[in-house]
Design a protein around this motif. Structure first.
Motif, mmCIF file in Angstrom:
data_model
loop_
_atom_site.group_PDB
_atom_site.id
_atom_site.type_symbol
_atom_site.label_atom_id
_atom_site.label_comp_id
_atom_site.label_asym_id
_atom_site.label_seq_id
_atom_site.Cartn_x
_atom_site.Cartn_y
_atom_site.Cartn_z
ATOM 1 N N VAL A 121 0.840 -1.206 0.000
ATOM 2 C CA VAL A 121 0.000 0.000 0.000
ATOM 3 C C VAL A 121 0.869 1.248 0.000
ATOM 4 O O VAL A 121 0.674 2.177 -0.793
ATOM 5 N N THR A 122 1.872 1.275 0.871
ATOM 6 C CA THR A 122 2.772 2.426 0.947
ATOM 7 C C THR A 122 3.530 2.612 -0.364
ATOM 8 O O THR A 122 3.684 3.742 -0.858
ATOM 9 N N ASP A 123 3.983 1.513 -0.938
ATOM 10 C CA ASP A 123 4.711 1.585 -2.205
ATOM 11 C C ASP A 123 3.824 2.164 -3.307
ATOM 12 O O ASP A 123 4.281 3.002 -4.113
ATOM 13 N N ASP A 124 2.571 1.734 -3.355
ATOM 14 C CA ASP A 124 1.663 2.225 -4.403
ATOM 15 C C ASP A 124 1.343 3.704 -4.204
ATOM 16 O O ASP A 124 1.274 4.466 -5.181
ATOM 17 N N ALA A 125 1.125 4.111 -2.970
ATOM 18 C CA ALA A 125 0.854 5.530 -2.711
ATOM 19 C C ALA A 125 2.050 6.381 -3.149
ATOM 20 O O ALA A 125 1.878 7.432 -3.787
ATOM 21 N N ARG A 126 3.242 5.923 -2.840
ATOM 22 C CA ARG A 126 4.453 6.664 -3.224
ATOM 23 C C ARG A 126 4.615 6.692 -4.743
ATOM 24 O O ARG A 126 4.954 7.736 -5.328
ATOM 25 N N GLU A 127 4.344 5.555 -5.399
ATOM 26 C CA GLU A 127 4.495 5.508 -6.850
ATOM 27 C C GLU A 127 3.492 6.427 -7.539
ATOM 28 O O GLU A 127 3.826 7.104 -8.522
ATOM 29 N N LEU A 128 2.257 6.483 -7.039
ATOM 30 C CA LEU A 128 1.268 7.367 -7.630
ATOM 31 C C LEU A 128 1.661 8.832 -7.455
ATOM 32 O O LEU A 128 1.463 9.651 -8.365
ATOM 33 N N THR A 146 2.427 13.649 -16.348
ATOM 34 C CA THR A 146 1.883 12.507 -15.611
ATOM 35 C C THR A 146 2.277 11.206 -16.282
ATOM 36 O O THR A 146 2.205 11.082 -17.509
ATOM 37 N N ASP A 147 2.696 10.245 -15.468
ATOM 38 C CA ASP A 147 2.959 8.898 -15.976
ATOM 39 C C ASP A 147 1.652 8.110 -15.869
ATOM 40 O O ASP A 147 1.383 7.465 -14.851
ATOM 41 N N GLU A 148 0.838 8.188 -16.907
ATOM 42 C CA GLU A 148 -0.478 7.545 -16.876
ATOM 43 C C GLU A 148 -0.368 6.037 -16.732
ATOM 44 O O GLU A 148 -1.266 5.395 -16.185
ATOM 45 N N ARG A 149 0.738 5.460 -17.196
ATOM 46 C CA ARG A 149 0.892 4.005 -17.123
ATOM 47 C C ARG A 149 0.865 3.514 -15.681
ATOM 48 O O ARG A 149 0.312 2.444 -15.396
ATOM 49 N N ALA A 150 1.450 4.274 -14.784
ATOM 50 C CA ALA A 150 1.455 3.885 -13.371
ATOM 51 C C ALA A 150 0.037 3.900 -12.803
ATOM 52 O O ALA A 150 -0.361 2.994 -12.057
ATOM 53 N N PHE A 151 -0.728 4.927 -13.146
ATOM 54 C CA PHE A 151 -2.114 4.997 -12.675
ATOM 55 C C PHE A 151 -2.937 3.833 -13.222
ATOM 56 O O PHE A 151 -3.709 3.204 -12.494
ATOM 57 N N ILE A 152 -2.765 3.532 -14.512
ATOM 58 C CA ILE A 152 -3.519 2.433 -15.112
ATOM 59 C C ILE A 152 -3.166 1.108 -14.449
ATOM 60 O O ILE A 152 -4.052 0.314 -14.100
ATOM 61 N N ARG A 153 -1.877 0.870 -14.248
ATOM 62 C CA ARG A 153 -1.456 -0.409 -13.675
ATOM 63 C C ARG A 153 -1.970 -0.587 -12.256
ATOM 64 O O ARG A 153 -2.542 -1.631 -11.922
ATOM 65 N N ILE A 154 -1.803 0.410 -11.416
ATOM 66 C CA ILE A 154 -2.211 0.270 -10.016
ATOM 67 C C ILE A 154 -3.729 0.197 -9.884
ATOM 68 O O ILE A 154 -4.280 -0.674 -9.193
ATOM 69 N N PHE A 155 -4.439 1.076 -10.584
ATOM 70 C CA PHE A 155 -5.900 1.086 -10.463
ATOM 71 C C PHE A 155 -6.542 -0.164 -11.059
ATOM 72 O O PHE A 155 -7.613 -0.582 -10.602
ATOM 73 N N SER A 156 -5.926 -0.765 -12.052
ATOM 74 C CA SER A 156 -6.528 -1.945 -12.689
ATOM 75 C C SER A 156 -6.117 -3.253 -12.039
ATOM 76 O O SER A 156 -6.832 -4.251 -12.163
ATOM 77 N N GLU A 157 -4.984 -3.272 -11.333
ATOM 78 C CA GLU A 157 -4.471 -4.530 -10.791
ATOM 79 C C GLU A 157 -4.768 -4.737 -9.308
ATOM 80 O O GLU A 157 -4.653 -5.848 -8.814
ATOM 81 N N ARG A 158 -5.148 -3.692 -8.604
ATOM 82 C CA ARG A 158 -5.320 -3.792 -7.158
ATOM 83 C C ARG A 158 -6.786 -3.993 -6.775
ATOM 84 O O ARG A 158 -7.687 -3.513 -7.448
ATOM 85 N N SER A 159 -6.994 -4.668 -5.655
ATOM 86 C CA SER A 159 -8.350 -4.896 -5.157
ATOM 87 C C SER A 159 -8.948 -3.601 -4.630
ATOM 88 O O SER A 159 -8.237 -2.624 -4.362
ATOM 89 N N TRP A 160 -10.253 -3.595 -4.438
ATOM 90 C CA TRP A 160 -10.918 -2.416 -3.889
ATOM 91 C C TRP A 160 -10.416 -2.129 -2.474
ATOM 92 O O TRP A 160 -10.184 -0.975 -2.112
#
Length: 316
Positions: free
Chosen positions: A168-175, A185-199
């Motif tokens: 969770v911390t890693d994803d928050a930092r990456e975003l 903006t690195d849209e690829r990072a947003f797409i990957r995290i938002f599409s691969e992670r659970s709610w």
């Protein structure tokens, strides 16, 4: 919690089918009888009624309803009598292949459903409409919005409550590094995290983002992205947190100002009545200090109003 009101003692599906057939006979359709029956039967019961009607009269009840009803009442009823997965597939097909595409509606359906629902929906879409949902999305969308939808459809995310705090911390930092910390903006990072992670994970990421950077992840999405891509990200984020709050907002926007978006009003009413409409009504009341049923009553009329209020129910 569902808002659907079903009689304590149900009429046999065969008797319901006969009563519906009688409502169609003569000059004009007895729309009151049609609503009184179909708006007070759950998905399994409606399926049995359709089966019995076909067995008795050798006609498809869906197509008979299409010829007997009209306007918004017809549109809402035709979605309502479908099974939930078939309904979602139909909404998507209409949104993507009508004369005027409704990419917001398509995005909402995809980004507000669970991975298991999406898998079944893709199969149903293929069976009913003879093509892959991904193909139609590729034909009708473009850019980062298209990439997000295809990724969200393709990834089998975890649906449980388990969360890894370090991830969770890693994803928050990456975003943060992919958005607010940099120019562009690195849209690829947003797409990957938002599409691969659970709610559950995304809710924790949003909380961590707020704690680490004193700014909400939702505001970051709004400042770093635009258009339908932004809408998709926000839909994922808001439905991960509180789906009922998200749909209450959709309903409010559909009815505020001049005119009413009947497509959005119908879509939410028929898809959420058997899921969480009571929670949506509570969120609507808390946010907008009014009754959802009263808002629907003031913004609609005739058989359409009667049908929607039969599904949503008056507040107690």
């Amino acid at each position: 919690m569902a808002s659907l009101s079903v009689p304590p003692v149900l009429t046999p599906p065969r008797d319901d089918a006969v009563a519906l057939h009688k409502a169609f006979k003569g000059f004009g359709c007895d729309s009151t009888t049609v609503t009184n029956i179909l708006a007070h039967r759950d998905s399994a019961q409606r399926a049995l009624i359709l089966h019995e009607y076909k067995a008795i009269y050798h006609q498809d009840l869906y197509h008979r309803l299409a010829t007997e009803l009209s306007g918004n009442h017809k549109n809402a009823m035709l979605l309502w009598v479908l099974d939930p997965v078939g309904r979602d597939a139909t909404i998507l097909n209409q949104a993507l292949n009508s004369d005027i595409t409704d990419l917001r509606a398509a995005t909402e359906v995809i980004c507000s459903r669970t991975p298991s629902q999406l898998q079944i929906m893709k199969q149903t879409y293929r069976a009913r409409f003879g093509c892959y949902l991904e193909h139609d999305i590729t034909e009708r969308t473009y850019g980062d919005h298209q990439k997000l939808l295809l990724a969200y459809l393709g990834v089998r995310r975890n649906e449980g409550p388990e969360v890894d705090p370090s991830a969770v911390t890693d994803d928050a930092r990456e975003l943060y590094q992919a958005g607010e910390k940099r120019v562009g903006t690195d849209e690829r990072a947003f797409i990957r995290i938002f599409s691969e992670r659970s709610w559950a994970h995304m809710v924790s990421v949003a909380n961590a983002y707020q704690h680490m950077y004193a700014r909400s992840l939702e505001k970051a999405v709004k400042s770093e992205t635009t258009g339908n891509f932004q809408f998709g990200l926000l839909t994922i984020l808001r439905c991960a947190d509180t789906p009922a709050k998200y749909f209450a907002k959709v309903l409010h926007k559909a009815m505020k100002g001049l005119g009413t978006s009947n497509a959005a009003l119908t879509r939410v009413a028929v898809t959420r009545t058997e899921v969480d409409m009571k929670y949506i009504k509570a969120e609507y009341h808390n946010k907008y200090k009014g009754s959802l049923a009263e808002a629907i009553h003031s913004e609609t009329s005739g058989n359409y109003r009667t049908f929607l209020l039969s599904l949503v129910g008056w507040d107690r």
